[in-house]
Design a protein around this motif. Sequence first.
Motif, PDB file in Angstrom:
ATOM      1  N   ASN A   1      -7.023   9.112  -2.655  1.00 39.23           N
ATOM      2  CA  ASN A   1      -6.612   7.709  -2.511  1.00 39.23           C
ATOM      3  C   ASN A   1      -5.501   7.522  -1.480  1.00 39.23           C
ATOM      4  O   ASN A   1      -4.960   6.430  -1.358  1.00 39.23           O
ATOM      5  CB  ASN A   1      -6.144   7.170  -3.877  1.00 39.23           C
ATOM      6  CG  ASN A   1      -4.935   7.933  -4.386  1.00 39.23           C
ATOM      7  OD1 ASN A   1      -4.785   9.117  -4.114  1.00 39.23           O
ATOM      8  ND2 ASN A   1      -4.053   7.268  -5.114  1.00 39.23           N
TER       9      ASN A   1
ATOM     10  N   GLU B   1      -0.981   4.728  -6.768  1.00 40.04           N
ATOM     11  CA  GLU B   1      -1.234   4.355  -8.166  1.00 40.04           C
ATOM     12  C   GLU B   1      -2.706   3.988  -8.289  1.00 40.04           C
ATOM     13  O   GLU B   1      -3.343   3.676  -7.282  1.00 40.04           O
ATOM     14  CB  GLU B   1      -0.393   3.129  -8.557  1.00 40.04           C
ATOM     15  CG  GLU B   1       1.091   3.358  -8.456  1.00 40.04           C
ATOM     16  CD  GLU B   1       1.904   2.093  -8.225  1.00 40.04           C
ATOM     17  OE1 GLU B   1       3.096   2.105  -8.525  1.00 40.04           O
ATOM     18  OE2 GLU B   1       1.346   1.091  -7.720  1.00 40.04           O
ATOM     19  N   ASN B   2      -3.227   4.000  -9.499  1.00 35.02           N
ATOM     20  CA  ASN B   2      -4.646   3.684  -9.667  1.00 35.02           C
ATOM     21  C   ASN B   2      -4.867   2.171  -9.596  1.00 35.02           C
ATOM     22  O   ASN B   2      -4.349   1.428 -10.440  1.00 35.02           O
ATOM     23  CB  ASN B   2      -5.134   4.232 -11.014  1.00 35.02           C
ATOM     24  CG  ASN B   2      -6.637   4.145 -11.140  1.00 35.02           C
ATOM     25  OD1 ASN B   2      -7.256   3.240 -10.587  1.00 35.02           O
ATOM     26  ND2 ASN B   2      -7.230   5.075 -11.855  1.00 35.02           N
ATOM     27  N   PRO B   3      -5.627   1.694  -8.583  1.00 38.11           N
ATOM     28  CA  PRO B   3      -5.825   0.245  -8.462  1.00 38.11           C
ATOM     29  C   PRO B   3      -6.633  -0.359  -9.609  1.00 38.11           C
ATOM     30  O   PRO B   3      -6.624  -1.579  -9.792  1.00 38.11           O
ATOM     31  CB  PRO B   3      -6.577   0.087  -7.132  1.00 38.11           C
ATOM     32  CG  PRO B   3      -7.137   1.421  -6.827  1.00 38.11           C
ATOM     33  CD  PRO B   3      -6.298   2.443  -7.522  1.00 38.11           C
TER      34      PRO B   3
ATOM     35  N   LYS C   1      -5.793   0.514  -2.365  1.00 36.95           N
ATOM     36  CA  LYS C   1      -5.513  -0.434  -3.457  1.00 36.95           C
ATOM     37  C   LYS C   1      -6.794  -1.167  -3.825  1.00 36.95           C
ATOM     38  O   LYS C   1      -7.884  -0.742  -3.473  1.00 36.95           O
ATOM     39  CB  LYS C   1      -4.414  -1.404  -3.009  1.00 36.95           C
ATOM     40  CG  LYS C   1      -3.100  -0.715  -2.717  1.00 36.95           C
ATOM     41  CD  LYS C   1      -2.421  -0.261  -3.996  1.00 36.95           C
ATOM     42  CE  LYS C   1      -1.331   0.746  -3.738  1.00 36.95           C
ATOM     43  NZ  LYS C   1      -0.505   1.040  -4.870  1.00 36.95           N
ATOM     44  N   ASP C   2      -6.659  -2.320  -4.491  1.00 32.49           N
ATOM     45  CA  ASP C   2      -7.838  -3.110  -4.858  1.00 32.49           C
ATOM     46  C   ASP C   2      -8.478  -3.699  -3.597  1.00 32.49           C
ATOM     47  O   ASP C   2      -7.857  -3.733  -2.523  1.00 32.49           O
ATOM     48  CB  ASP C   2      -7.439  -4.217  -5.840  1.00 32.49           C
ATOM     49  CG  ASP C   2      -6.383  -5.114  -5.243  1.00 32.49           C
ATOM     50  OD1 ASP C   2      -6.732  -6.130  -4.633  1.00 32.49           O
ATOM     51  OD2 ASP C   2      -5.181  -4.754  -5.303  1.00 32.49           O
TER      52      ASP C   2
ATOM     53  N   GLU D   1     -13.844   2.346  -1.248  1.00 32.06           N
ATOM     54  CA  GLU D   1     -12.777   1.682  -0.499  1.00 32.06           C
ATOM     55  C   GLU D   1     -12.236   2.575   0.628  1.00 32.06           C
ATOM     56  O   GLU D   1     -11.846   2.091   1.685  1.00 32.06           O
ATOM     57  CB  GLU D   1     -11.636   1.280  -1.444  1.00 32.06           C
ATOM     58  CG  GLU D   1     -11.979   0.088  -2.301  1.00 32.06           C
ATOM     59  CD  GLU D   1     -12.322  -1.156  -1.491  1.00 32.06           C
ATOM     60  OE1 GLU D   1     -11.442  -1.683  -0.813  1.00 32.06           O
ATOM     61  OE2 GLU D   1     -13.490  -1.594  -1.532  1.00 32.06           O
TER      62      GLU D   1
ATOM     63  N   THR E   1      -6.418  -6.425  -1.591  1.00 31.39           N
ATOM     64  CA  THR E   1      -5.234  -5.900  -0.873  1.00 31.39           C
ATOM     65  C   THR E   1      -5.678  -5.097   0.356  1.00 31.39           C
ATOM     66  O   THR E   1      -5.085  -5.225   1.434  1.00 31.39           O
ATOM     67  CB  THR E   1      -4.384  -5.019  -1.824  1.00 31.39           C
ATOM     68  OG1 THR E   1      -4.140  -5.762  -3.006  1.00 31.39           O
ATOM     69  CG2 THR E   1      -3.085  -4.599  -1.198  1.00 31.39           C
ATOM     70  N   ASN E   2      -6.722  -4.279   0.203  1.00 32.72           N
ATOM     71  CA  ASN E   2      -7.186  -3.462   1.342  1.00 32.72           C
ATOM     72  C   ASN E   2      -7.640  -4.342   2.504  1.00 32.72           C
ATOM     73  O   ASN E   2      -7.371  -4.050   3.667  1.00 32.72           O
ATOM     74  CB  ASN E   2      -8.328  -2.541   0.895  1.00 32.72           C
ATOM     75  CG  ASN E   2      -7.876  -1.555  -0.173  1.00 32.72           C
ATOM     76  OD1 ASN E   2      -6.695  -1.243  -0.264  1.00 32.72           O
ATOM     77  ND2 ASN E   2      -8.804  -1.087  -0.988  1.00 32.72           N
TER      78      ASN E   2
ATOM     79  N   CYS F   1      -1.923   3.881   0.777  1.00 38.08           N
ATOM     80  CA  CYS F   1      -2.601   4.239  -0.480  1.00 38.08           C
ATOM     81  C   CYS F   1      -3.645   3.177  -0.745  1.00 38.08           C
ATOM     82  O   CYS F   1      -3.363   1.982  -0.606  1.00 38.08           O
ATOM     83  CB  CYS F   1      -1.605   4.276  -1.621  1.00 38.08           C
ATOM     84  SG  CYS F   1      -0.517   5.659  -1.458  1.00 38.08           S
TER      85      CYS F   1
ATOM     86  N   THR G   1     -13.054   5.389 -11.323  1.00 40.46           N
ATOM     87  CA  THR G   1     -11.933   5.442 -10.363  1.00 40.46           C
ATOM     88  C   THR G   1     -12.350   6.216  -9.108  1.00 40.46           C
ATOM     89  O   THR G   1     -12.151   5.749  -7.979  1.00 40.46           O
ATOM     90  CB  THR G   1     -10.707   6.137 -11.012  1.00 40.46           C
ATOM     91  OG1 THR G   1     -10.262   5.328 -12.088  1.00 40.46           O
ATOM     92  CG2 THR G   1      -9.585   6.350 -10.021  1.00 40.46           C
TER      93      THR G   1
ATOM     94  N   LEU H   1       0.850  -1.206   0.000  1.00 43.39           N
ATOM     95  CA  LEU H   1       0.000   0.000   0.000  1.00 43.39           C
ATOM     96  C   LEU H   1       0.879   1.248   0.000  1.00 43.39           C
ATOM     97  O   LEU H   1       0.493   2.310   0.469  1.00 43.39           O
ATOM     98  CB  LEU H   1      -0.928   0.015   1.224  1.00 43.39           C
ATOM     99  CG  LEU H   1      -2.105  -0.972   1.210  1.00 43.39           C
ATOM    100  CD1 LEU H   1      -1.694  -2.319   1.733  1.00 43.39           C
ATOM    101  CD2 LEU H   1      -3.276  -0.462   2.020  1.00 43.39           C
TER     102      LEU H   1
END
Length: 343
Positions: free
Chosen positions: A271, A22-24, A313-314, A250, A317-318, A311, A243, A18
């Motif tokens: 983000n 970046e854009n997940p 993430k998808d 999230e 990952t979160n 940051c 996005t 994290l």
Amino acid sequence: MNIPKIYAKEVQKKPIDLSLSENPLGCSPLVVKMLRKITMKDISRYPDTGKLIQKIAKRFKIGKEEVVLGNGSEQLIKLIAQTFLQANDVALIQRGSFGVFTKECLLAEAKVKFFRPDKATDVGNAKLLFICNPNNPTGEVLDLTVIEKIARKASNSIVVIDEAIGEFTKDTFITKALKTKNCLVLRTFSKAFGLAGIRIGFVVGPENLIDKLGVAQQPFPVSEVACKLALSALEDEVFLNKTINFIKKERSFLISELKKRKLCPSDSITNNIFVETPLADKLIPKLNRLGVSIVPASGFPGMKKPGFRICIKDEKTNRLFISQLDKALSCIRSKNLVTSKKI
Ligand SMILES: Cc1ncc(COP(=O)(O)O)c(C=O)c1O
């Protein structure tokens, strides 16, 4: 002051990463489609930036002569510092913000001082000021009137407003900056547009400043491929909204989970979330050992609060992050309990 190490290169990459903003969701499918259409000419000839500059100018209702492109906004931060600072000039930088501001001002041999834009009563003899809005790492925004006030107080200085994560808010200082003679606004394609690997950003400002940057900039700072992909990214509002909505969902999940665990997340609209906690010194190495990469508060020069940045993430990952956070917290809190019982 030592030149700060930049976390993008310092933080060890772990499986649950994290650390970087970046854009997940990746990038627009229009960008991928354009990538497939790249021809030999696009690669063998020097780039033509005209169409992209025109598109940016139209999007923000500004003139073409009010834009300079750069190889990522990091390169433009260097360009600004090298163009406007001389040895021993004072640079005022938002406390606890993006480390590249401090690094580049120090490399230009300026004296760096930190300030809080929301409390700025006096800008002293600063030559250059850096404000990050929304701020990295907190994702918090300043009211544009606060920035306007600073710009007026600092009328003999140059005020840079970094809007790298600006797509997450409708507010931008661009129109206001163009009515001044001393304000520049930085934007990038790396964040909500998802083009971090392509390295393209731009700076907008009044002609008197943009002319100076144009003279100092390299003749071909961005590639033809980068220009074409950025143009496609600007054509896809659907991906941009997807996005923004994904990050919003999230972000509220992560913020509510962090609060349940008595940690203190920043009031982010982006983000990035800064998690304030006095447990940071113990928590960060523990999370690293559990396979999690995050950025410690020390990655943001002048930051006074203990904590770390995550940051978004998808989804997977979160959620993995929250489960590893539980393991780390229960270990630290149970140890604290044993120690306090001993006492
Ligand atoms: C505030 C801020 N400015 C600039 C950048 C660098 O962006 P670029 O990828 O365009 O160099 C970042 C990246 O994290 C950022 O957070």
